[in-house]
Design an enzyme around this catalytic site. Sequence first.
Site: not given
Ligand code: URA
Length: 412
Positions: A167, A182, A186
């Site tokens: 991306r 995203s 995490k």
């Molecule tokens: N931070 C992230 O970890 N992912 C994103 O898509 C944007 C900012």
Amino acid sequence: MHVPTLISRKRDGEELAGRELTGLIEAYVRDEVPDYQMSAFAMAVYFRGMTPAEVAALTRAMIDSGDRFSHPDGLPVADKHSTGGIGDKVSLVLAPLVACAGCRVPMVSGRGLGITGGTLDKLESIPGFNVRLDSGAAGAQLADIGVVMMGQTDRFCPADKRLYSLRDVTGTVPSVALITASIMSKKLAESLDRLVLDVKFGTGAFMRSRKEAQVLADSMVAVGREMGVETHAVLNAMSEPTGRTVGNALEVIEAVECLEGGGPGDLRDIVLDLSEKIAGVSRADLERLLDDGSARARFDKLVAAQGGKPEDLPLLGEIHRAPEIRDVPAPTAGVVEKVDAGLIGQAAVQLGAGRARMTDGVDHAVGFDQLVKTGEHVHAGDPLCRIHANQRVDYDMAEAMVLKAVHIRTHH
Ligand code: URA
């Protein structure tokens, strides 16, 4: 699963089933879907968006692409994530600070994305600092010093690791669905009790208006709460860079100042605003942990645990010294009305602090420091900032961008 059909259906605005998204992510991580198809898919999502059900399914698929942390000792597990800004070194201060307050902080971060800087790239300006930890090492460190700062790996959030860097270089970052999946993949794989999200808006952020940022915040909070995590979102303007530095090593230097109880006021305020939501102690206690050296000592432990030398921290400016370091003089006297974060971020990337291709490295030395802040008075010829560049042409480019970014209202 026929990937071209999935891409076309998303392009035409159809809602995809959860199992289709799971299949796509699984296949991507197994290398059965090439990057060109995944980038086309990401662009289709960028234009068409996703329903809340699709966002939840995508997030879950991305979590399930790898391992999750488990936390044996019963202490509260807390973390923060930013949607990305310019000069945003908040995580470097917040992670050790919140650990000092008695939480476990298993922070999984990203690299620079678009014009925004990334925590991993900043940390790697500390010689030897290793962000590639496996789950065993991360767990042991967490039990030992309460904080770990690492990247996605082939075992931990592998889907985000791949998709994030794709991306970054394909114009597909500013999508509510993709940012939500995203970030939340995490954070949820970290098995948190509490999460605070720093949702940026303005020229230096992916969401330009407060309204868009609110939509993104709502999307992330919905996913977090659905998965049982106490999730807070704080909206923060990213109209000017945070603090006075932009660039990898330069930002670490400023973060260390903040960890020592100093540093710019806006950085300290945002660190405290966010930490307060998750640390479980008062703001006054957090301030004390910054001012009495506790947070700094914890950062030293973190650096040592991950392969760096705390003694290098005061030397970072010399270790990463760009060949051309020069002031940009103010063209007129007056009050600084605006320091456009977007332009400063673009200039930083062009100086080499960010990437143009997935495989590019970043230059740790380049960027800006001593940046003026909105509301400050300058005399003609006073420095608006210092540029750290590799060569004269880069300096000239960055100077032109700084002069465009900094608006000075002249006195009459
Ligand atoms: N931070 C992230 O970890 N992912 C994103 O898509 C944007 C900012």
